[in-house]
Write a protein that holds these residues in place. Structure first.
Motif, mmCIF file in Angstrom:
data_model
loop_
_atom_site.group_PDB
_atom_site.id
_atom_site.type_symbol
_atom_site.label_atom_id
_atom_site.label_comp_id
_atom_site.label_asym_id
_atom_site.label_seq_id
_atom_site.Cartn_x
_atom_site.Cartn_y
_atom_site.Cartn_z
ATOM 1 N N PRO A 218 40.519 10.189 39.052
ATOM 2 C CA PRO A 218 40.411 8.243 39.504
ATOM 3 C C PRO A 218 41.059 8.026 37.997
ATOM 4 C CG PRO A 218 38.741 9.411 40.335
ATOM 5 C CD PRO A 218 39.427 10.925 39.605
ATOM 6 N N ASP A 219 40.579 7.672 36.850
ATOM 7 C CA ASP A 219 40.828 6.906 35.605
ATOM 8 C C ASP A 219 41.783 7.285 34.946
ATOM 9 O OD1 ASP A 219 40.747 9.735 34.726
ATOM 10 O OD2 ASP A 219 38.001 8.908 34.214
ATOM 11 N N SER A 220 42.887 7.824 35.920
ATOM 12 C CA SER A 220 44.179 9.085 35.558
ATOM 13 C C SER A 220 44.128 9.310 33.964
ATOM 14 C CB SER A 220 44.965 7.832 34.745
ATOM 15 O OG SER A 220 45.178 6.510 35.745
ATOM 16 N N LYS A 221 42.934 10.000 33.354
ATOM 17 C CA LYS A 221 43.192 10.603 32.535
ATOM 18 C C LYS A 221 42.852 11.952 32.647
ATOM 19 C CE LYS A 221 39.195 7.555 29.618
ATOM 20 N NZ LYS A 221 38.451 7.196 29.769
ATOM 21 N N PHE A 222 42.982 12.977 33.500
ATOM 22 C CA PHE A 222 42.953 14.373 34.390
ATOM 23 C C PHE A 222 43.741 14.497 34.908
ATOM 24 C CE2 PHE A 222 39.173 13.959 31.960
ATOM 25 C CZ PHE A 222 38.958 14.756 30.409
ATOM 26 N N LEU A 223 43.720 15.695 35.263
ATOM 27 C CA LEU A 223 45.072 16.106 36.097
ATOM 28 C C LEU A 223 44.427 17.655 36.927
ATOM 29 C CD1 LEU A 223 46.969 14.681 34.516
ATOM 30 C CD2 LEU A 223 49.010 14.972 37.012
ATOM 31 N N ALA A 224 44.415 17.451 38.129
ATOM 32 C CA ALA A 224 43.368 18.815 38.716
ATOM 33 C C ALA A 224 44.581 19.821 39.198
ATOM 34 C CB ALA A 224 42.748 18.870 39.514
#
Length: 741
Positions: A218-224
């Protein structure tokens, strides 16, 4: 006198011939119009979305007979429409080139349109992302400019929630593109012939209804992202017989009882680095059904299933540790349904989530606490809950929007408060209704396809009152189908559709076409007039066309649907015949000595079995793309209903067309696309060979194409061939039989 009589006779014959030719020409025009307009659906808005403030609607739309989708924007206040971007601006005079991976994705999604087949709107509504020919383009709505991102061959692009980045896959590796700097960075590595990153595997796309292979935080900092290891999975090769100079395409296709792809989920920072793998019992729960990561105060969640799909578990994951905790578990002695909405809809504060469940025997909507424990049943099964649409608005004024209703042939839209008060129906009109809602605005989009022929999309206020219609350029069908929706009662009550000729004459006896699907997860009898336009074409050639939904089909509770577990043919076939006889008591114009059965895919399988096993009922059959041996279909679908072949050989034997092929005594027409990568061409070839060796006559129509047939001329010629087959075998006093010498 004799000369004059002969001349008169010739004149009558010529007039009759001219009338017949004119009638045939009109019939061809009617069907070509159907095919070229996709049953008059081309030109309607597609996949509309509202901007966060509800002031504009963004949508795709083709021409009335042009299957190329373009990107549009409508201002809700005055209805002004502008085209944001056209494929022609990008392609100039060239043609869109699709990679094999993109072709496969579109086949899984049954997507046959071209151009911008999808788009994404940034969370602030300022940017729109589209893909064309493997290239990415970002449109800035404020000034209408667009920018091409670097690279090519991209598939499955996704905007980050903050609208500053794009995640996309190329060469089976996951990348991030920084929009402002037009800079790409690979996040994963190690791709090989069997190891893929960021892409949903075949089974997930075709049978689990999951097309995503990665998810933004949601914070655009990570990707699963998903890693798929195809080691040990069987490979199939598909050759195009029209182009023997082209190498066959390769596909990982697991058959029942053979190894599936091994899937795991990892989390990686947007800027790269090490992957943190999410842990769960992969051996016990190999299917990754759903992944959700939407709200900042809610966890990353996974919905995983065991191989037989009799147990499913919703897990909350901690990406920093890779650990998971169980939120809820659902079980069924037959199978657990995995619907499109089968994922938690978290409240923004993370305190609770909404969860669709069938554990009570009927689908219902539950409200569950953050730890997964049940708080309340907010929409009960008796209210006709079918699917969760979403939350409209936020805070105390938020409303749950869902689809359903007391009549499973229809789909109405309802809205109710989170407190769970009695839901008001916000749509009217017999038919199929849909909605798109947002937590940022109480405005919504209302889609409809009704029995009276109306179809389209409206922008509505929270109470369902339409403000503005999205503009359509679709042609209008010249006449509505003459369809009657009924409930007929035999041993059971069946939802039924009857399509009569426009010149129907009471008291006249008509041959009957049973237009059938009869398989899991599909209702063939729905309140949708456009779905009966092609059956009307058949009816107008002198037939009564009928449809029934028997046991095994959805919408009527757990027991009705699960009745087919362990045997895919006996109960569906018995129900269709029971319904056929029950309807004939109400409609004596049905001539039950002249009945044809026809269907595609599962319906093709059913038609082949019906024509072979019940020659006392069916005079002939048309089997389109039939599954002939379930051992040669895929794992997730087949094992869901029949179990593992080594454990349940009798189930596979009872459901096999090959096991009964030598009994064929009625005319049978097989139709199959030579490059079908879902139900392989192998199936019809197996049946044709078995019939040939048993000395049974049959007809075989091979087509150039896949499981979908969208080319207008190909569709026309296919249906003309089927109609001619019916005319030969049904339009005479006694149906033709095919005794063996």
């Amino acid at each position: 006198m004799r000369f004059q009589s002969l001349r008169a006779l010739v004149g009558v014959c010529l007039l009759a011939g001219s009338a017949a030719a004119a009638e045939d020409a009109a019939s061809v025009r009617y069907f070509r119009d159907l095919a070229e307009t996709r049953s008059y659906s081309l030109g309607r808005p597609v996949s509309p979305k509202l901007t966060p403030d509800g002031a504009h609607a963004i949508f795709l739309r083709s021409g009335a007979r042009d299957p190329v989708l373009r990107l549009y924007e409508m201002k809700v206040a005055d209805g002004a429409v502008k085209e944001l971007l056209t494929p022609e601006q990008i392609l100039k005079s060239g043609e869109e080139q699709l990679t094999p991976e993109e072709k496969a994705r579109r086949e899984r999604q049954r997507q046959s349109l071209r151009g911008f087949t999808t788009f994404q709107l940034s969370s602030d509504g300022a940017r729109v992302l589209v893909v064309l020919g493997g290239k990415l383009f970002v449109v800035t709505r404020a000034d209408g400019t667009f920018a091409e991102m670097p690279g090519a061959g991209w598939i499955a692009p996704q905007l980050s929630p903050d609208g500053q980045f794009i995640g996309a896959v190329r060469g089976n590796e996951l990348f991030v593109i920084e929009i402002a700097k037009k800079r790409e960075q690979a996040l994963t590595q190690g791709e090989s012939s069997v190891l893929h990153h960021g892409v949903a595997e075949f089974i997930a796309q075709e049978e689990l209804g999951r097309f995503e292979g990665f998810w933004w935080s949601p914070d655009s900092k990570f990707l699963a992202y998903q890693e798929t290891d195809h080691t040990g999975v069987e490979i199939r090769y598909i050759a195009d017989p029209l182009h023997p100079e082209v190498a066959p395409t390769k596909q990982f296709y697991p058959r029942p009882g053979t190894p599936n792809a091994r899937v795991r989920l990892g989390v990686i920072a947007r800027g790269g680095g090490d992957t943190r793998w999410i842990e769960w019992d992969h051996e016990k729960f190999p299917y990754l059904g759903r992944v959700t990561w939407k709200e900042e105060k809610a966890p990353l969640t996974l919905y995983v299933l065991d191989r037989l799909q009799q147990t499913a578990v919703l897990l909350a994951a901690d990406p920093s540790k890779g650990s998971t905790r169980e939120l809820l578990r659902e079980t069924d002695s037959a199978w657990v349904n995995l619907e499109a909405d089968q994922k938690p809809l978290w409240l923004a504060d993370g305190s609770a989530f909404l969860w669709p469940s069938e554990q009570g025997g009927l689908r219902r909507l539950e409200k569950r606490k953050a730890d997964g424990s049940l708080s309340d049943v907010v929409v009960r099964g008796e209210q006709g809950f079918a699917a969760l649409v979403g939350l409209s608005g936020s805070g105390a004024g938020a409303a749950i929007v869902f689809a359903g209703g007391p009549d499973p042939r229809e789909r109405q839209i309802y809205a109710q408060s989170l407190a769970g008060k009695s839901p008001p129906q916000v749509t009217i009109g017999s038919g199929m209704h849909d909605a798109v809602v947002s937590q940022t605005t109480t405005r919504a989009l209302h889609g409809y396809n009704l029995m009276d022929g109306r179809a389209g999309w409206d922008v509505c206020e929270a109470n369902g009152v339409a403000i503005r219609s999205l503009p359509s350029v679709a042609e209008k069908a010249p006449l509505l189908p003459r369809v009657e929706l009924r409930r007929v009662k035999g041993e059971r009550e069946y939802n039924t559709a009857v399509i009569k000729p426009r010149d129907f004459s009471p008291g006249q006896r008509y041959p009957v076409i049973l237009d059938v699907y009869a398989g899991p997860h599909h209702q063939h009898v729905t309140a949708n007039s456009s779905g009966y336009l092609i059956p009307q074409w058949y009816a107008d050639h002198g037939y009564l066309v009928v449809r029934f939904d028997g046991r095994g089909t959805p919408g009527r509770g757990r027991d009705w649907e699960r009745a087919i577990h362990g045997n895919l043919i006996d109960i569906p076939l018995g129900d269709q015949i029971d319904a056929l006889h029950a309807l004939a008591k109400e409609l004596p114009e049905m001539d039950l000595t002249r009945v044809a059965v026809t269907g595609w895919s599962f319906g093709g399988y059913f038609s082949a079995m019906a024509a072979i096993q019940r020659p006392d009922v069916f005079a002939c059959g048309v089997a389109g793309a039939p599954v002939v041996t379930w051992e040669n279909y895929d794992t997730a679908y087949t094992e869901r209903y029949l179990g593992l072949p080594e454990s349940n050989p009798d189930a596979y034997r009872a459901s096999s067309v090959l096991a009964v092929a030598e009994k064929l005594a009625r005319p049978l027409l097989l139709i199959h696309g030579a490059t079908d990568d879902n139900v392989y061409f192998q199936h019809s070839v197996q049946l044709a060979d078995a019939l040939y060796r048993a000395g049974k006559p049959y007809e075989f129509l091979p087509l150039l194409g896949t499981h979908m047939i969208s080319d207008p001329m190909a569709r026309l010629r296919r249906e003309q061939r089927v109609l001619a087959f019916f005319d030969r075998h049904l339009k005479r006093e006694t149906p033709a039989s095919t005794p063996v010498p």
